[in-house]
Design a protein around this motif. Structure first.
Motif, PDB file in Angstrom:
ATOM      1  N   TRP A  28      23.456  47.330   1.969  1.00 26.13           N
ATOM      2  CA  TRP A  28      22.654  47.472   3.189  1.00 26.13           C
ATOM      3  C   TRP A  28      21.175  47.618   2.835  1.00 26.13           C
ATOM      4  N   PHE A  29      20.867  48.448   1.845  1.00 26.21           N
ATOM      5  CA  PHE A  29      19.475  48.624   1.429  1.00 26.21           C
ATOM      6  C   PHE A  29      18.929  47.336   0.808  1.00 26.21           C
ATOM      7  N   LYS A  30      19.766  46.634   0.062  1.00 27.40           N
ATOM      8  CA  LYS A  30      19.319  45.427  -0.641  1.00 27.40           C
ATOM      9  C   LYS A  30      19.022  44.298   0.329  1.00 27.40           C
ATOM     10  N   ASN A  31      19.794  44.168   1.409  1.00 26.97           N
ATOM     11  CA  ASN A  31      19.625  43.087   2.374  1.00 26.97           C
ATOM     12  C   ASN A  31      18.690  43.445   3.516  1.00 26.97           C
ATOM     13  N   SER A  32      18.129  44.631   3.477  1.00 30.71           N
ATOM     14  CA  SER A  32      17.240  45.056   4.559  1.00 30.71           C
ATOM     15  C   SER A  32      15.934  44.254   4.530  1.00 30.71           C
ATOM     16  N   LYS A  33      15.351  44.096   5.729  1.00 32.09           N
ATOM     17  CA  LYS A  33      14.060  43.407   5.826  1.00 32.09           C
ATOM     18  C   LYS A  33      12.898  44.300   5.383  1.00 32.09           C
ATOM     19  N   VAL A  34      13.159  45.588   5.230  1.00 33.85           N
ATOM     20  CA  VAL A  34      12.117  46.515   4.792  1.00 33.85           C
ATOM     21  C   VAL A  34      11.956  46.368   3.286  1.00 33.85           C
ATOM     22  N   SER A  35      10.785  45.952   2.849  1.00 33.79           N
ATOM     23  CA  SER A  35      10.576  45.618   1.442  1.00 33.79           C
ATOM     24  C   SER A  35      10.780  46.824   0.518  1.00 33.79           C
ATOM     25  N   ARG A  36      10.417  48.020   0.966  1.00 33.65           N
ATOM     26  CA  ARG A  36      10.536  49.179   0.074  1.00 33.65           C
ATOM     27  C   ARG A  36      12.003  49.506  -0.208  1.00 33.65           C
TER      28      ARG A  36
END
Length: 541
Positions: free
Chosen positions: A503-511
């Motif tokens: 989920w974190f890896k595919n998020s649109k949030v770059s950080r």
């Protein structure tokens, strides 16, 4: 042979035949550049070459729009969609492109999205306009052609308005202004004498409470030759005042109020018998909207309906607008212009109907302290209410902060408990009741004790992602330590950790992506989270 009549949308719901329903300009190259308010605009369009490659598309959209009219969709929304689609066709013509099949259509749509994005960057169009146009264009294409055009495949983003909490004094002033307007409108509805409408040449005065105005309010400021008679002006002011009271008591949407028809809505008492319930179809929602009329407003609303029976028998609308020719029409947004002028003349603060409604919902939220109740009363989902209707309130934030510390003060309740992953936890493990039996029973001691717990919460931090990656690595080497090839219990924990890291890896949030890369790099270097480093060292030895 192409016939112009084949590209005109005809339907029984289209009362006024306007060029907006004529799609002939879309099948001719540069036809969208022809100004269609001229009488001979069709002749100019017919002289242009026909783009035979997109006839299939225009035919499909024509049938789709007819279907929307059959299902009761808003006529104005369909007209706006056609206009926005015409801008896309103009882009096609200017760049000498073709739309011979679905693949070319998809390519051109995403190129158009990039074109809109570049225009936003150059500030040629408003920020967020490209996103809304892309959504308007792709919805009929996705539905009619069964394709999957997605705005997430473009660089367009939705504009989110920043909301700031106002000071307590400003919040109080907003409520006072709305309350003064509500009192002014309510007094007009209660003290209005319908018999005055029969006198066409004299002014109509209405007395309001002395705390607002000492002198009566003249609802017919303009009388004389060539002027609208007093009956029309007074009638429209009476209805406008009733709409404001209706919005205050029901928190209904202004468009719903304008669309209410006397012969169509479901008007009945609820089970307890203390309020009326009106059900009206809302196009944007695609379903019914429930409007509750409370007991305190019931008698006033019944008096208004009796007023319509006596003075607007020919009107099909609950809140009609009486024009200068004596015809009852459906109200539109600018129908409040005269009433707004009346308020300003007597120094009554004007609050737009949409803001007036939001103020009522936020007042209900303040009194009930329940977002669920406020959202339900306004016929909204809680998420929609938060994003579009709830006002940031400094006073409410102070109350919530005080309540939080009353419940979480470490001096009174002890040190806050955390899970094995460093996230806030109640310390009372409780399993989910609707999950597979293979999951372990939750506890606050074993490494997998958080997986099946109701009180487990994620956290947005690098330390948390590093913790997850270290835990996943621990379970991988634990799984590899088994000698048999059967299904291993640790595989469930690996899948659980993979889902969260993914989920974190595919998020649109770059950080978030940076956190995953940093955490995985630390694992490769042997730098494990302190919560799991000792266990990992035992397996590696």
């Amino acid at each position: 042979m192409i016939k112009a009549e084949d590209f005109i949308i005809e339907h029984s719901r289209i009362i006024k035949k306007t060029p907006a329903w004529d799609l002939n300009n879309l099948i001719h190259i540069e036809g969208t550049e022809v100004y269609r308010n001229k009488k001979n605009w069709r002749d100019e369009v017919d002289c242009l070459p026909v783009a035979t490659d997109r006839i299939w598309l225009i035919n499909g959209l024509k049938e789709y729009f007819r279907g929307l009219l059959d299902t009761g969709s808003s006529v104005n929304t369909i007209v706006h969609t056609i206009r926005v689609f015409a801008a896309f066709i103009s882009f096609i013509d200017k760049n000498k492109r073709t739309i011979s099949d679905v693949n070319e259509l998809e390519k051109n749509i995403y190129d158009y999205a990039e074109y809109l994005y570049q225009r936003e960057c150059r500030k040629e169009i408003a920020s967020g306009l490209g996103y809304s146009h892309f959504i308007i264009i792709t919805k009929p294409l996705n539905d009619a052609l069964e394709i999957a055009l997605d705005v997430r495949n473009s660089r367009l983003t939705k504009k989110v308005k920043a909301r700031r909490a106002v000071p307590r004094e400003a919040d109080k002033m907003n409520l006072e202004q709305a309350a003064k307007l509500a009192k002014f409108a309510y007094d007009i509805t209660q003290n209005f004498n319908p018999d005055d409408l029969h006198n066409l040449e004299s002014s109509v005065f209405v007395k309001v409470r002395d705390s607002i105005l000492e002198e009566p309010v003249n609802l017919t400021p303009r009388i004389g030759k060539g002027r609208p008679n007093s009956s029309n002006s007074a009638f429209n002011h009476r209805v406008s005042a009733e709409i404001m009271v209706f919005l205050a008591m029901t928190t209904a949407n202004i468009s719903i109020a304008h669309n209410l028809k006397r012969c169509r809505f479901d008007y009945k008492l609820n089970r307890t018998g203390d309020k009326y319930e009106l059900r009206e179809f809302k196009h944007r929602k695609g379903g019914e909207v429930l409007i509750r009329i409370p007991k305190s407003y019931r008698s006033s609303f019944e008096s208004y309906l009796a007023f319509l029976d006596d003075h607007a028998q020919n009107s099909e609308w609950v809140f009609p607008y009486l024009n200068f020719q004596g015809e009852f029409n459906k109200r539109i947004d600018n129908s409040f212009t005269r009433f707004q002028q009346l308020c300003k003349k007597h120094n009554i603060p004007w609050v737009a109907p949409s803001i007036f409604r939001k103020t009522g919902l936020n007042l209900l939220l303040r009194l009930s302290a329940s977002e669920d109740a406020a959202a339900d009363h306004g016929s909204h989902a809680v998420k929609t209410f938060r994003e579009s209707y709830e006002f940031p309130s400094q006073q409410r934030a102070m109350v919530e902060i005080a309540r939080f510390w009353d419940e979480s003060d470490p001096l009174a309740h002890g040190k806050p408990k955390v899970s094995l992953f460093g996230t806030p936890c109640s310390g009372n493990p409780e399993p989910f009741s609707d999950v597979a039996g293979e999951l372990v029973k939750p506890d606050c001691q074993t490494p997998t004790g958080c997986i099946n717990c109701k009180h487990y919460r994620d956290e947005e931090s690098l330390d948390y992602v590093w913790n997850l990656c270290s835990f996943r690595y621990l379970k991988i080497i634990e799984s590899n330590s088994y000698l048999d090839k059967r299904e291993k219990p640790s595989n469930i924990a690996i899948d659980w950790a993979n889902l969260k890291v993914k989920w974190f890896k595919n998020s649109k949030v770059s950080r978030y992506n940076d956190w995953v890369e940093e955490s995985e790099m630390r694992i490769e270097e042997g730098d494990y989270h302190p919560n799991w480093s000792r266990r990992i060292a035992n397996y590696e030895v």
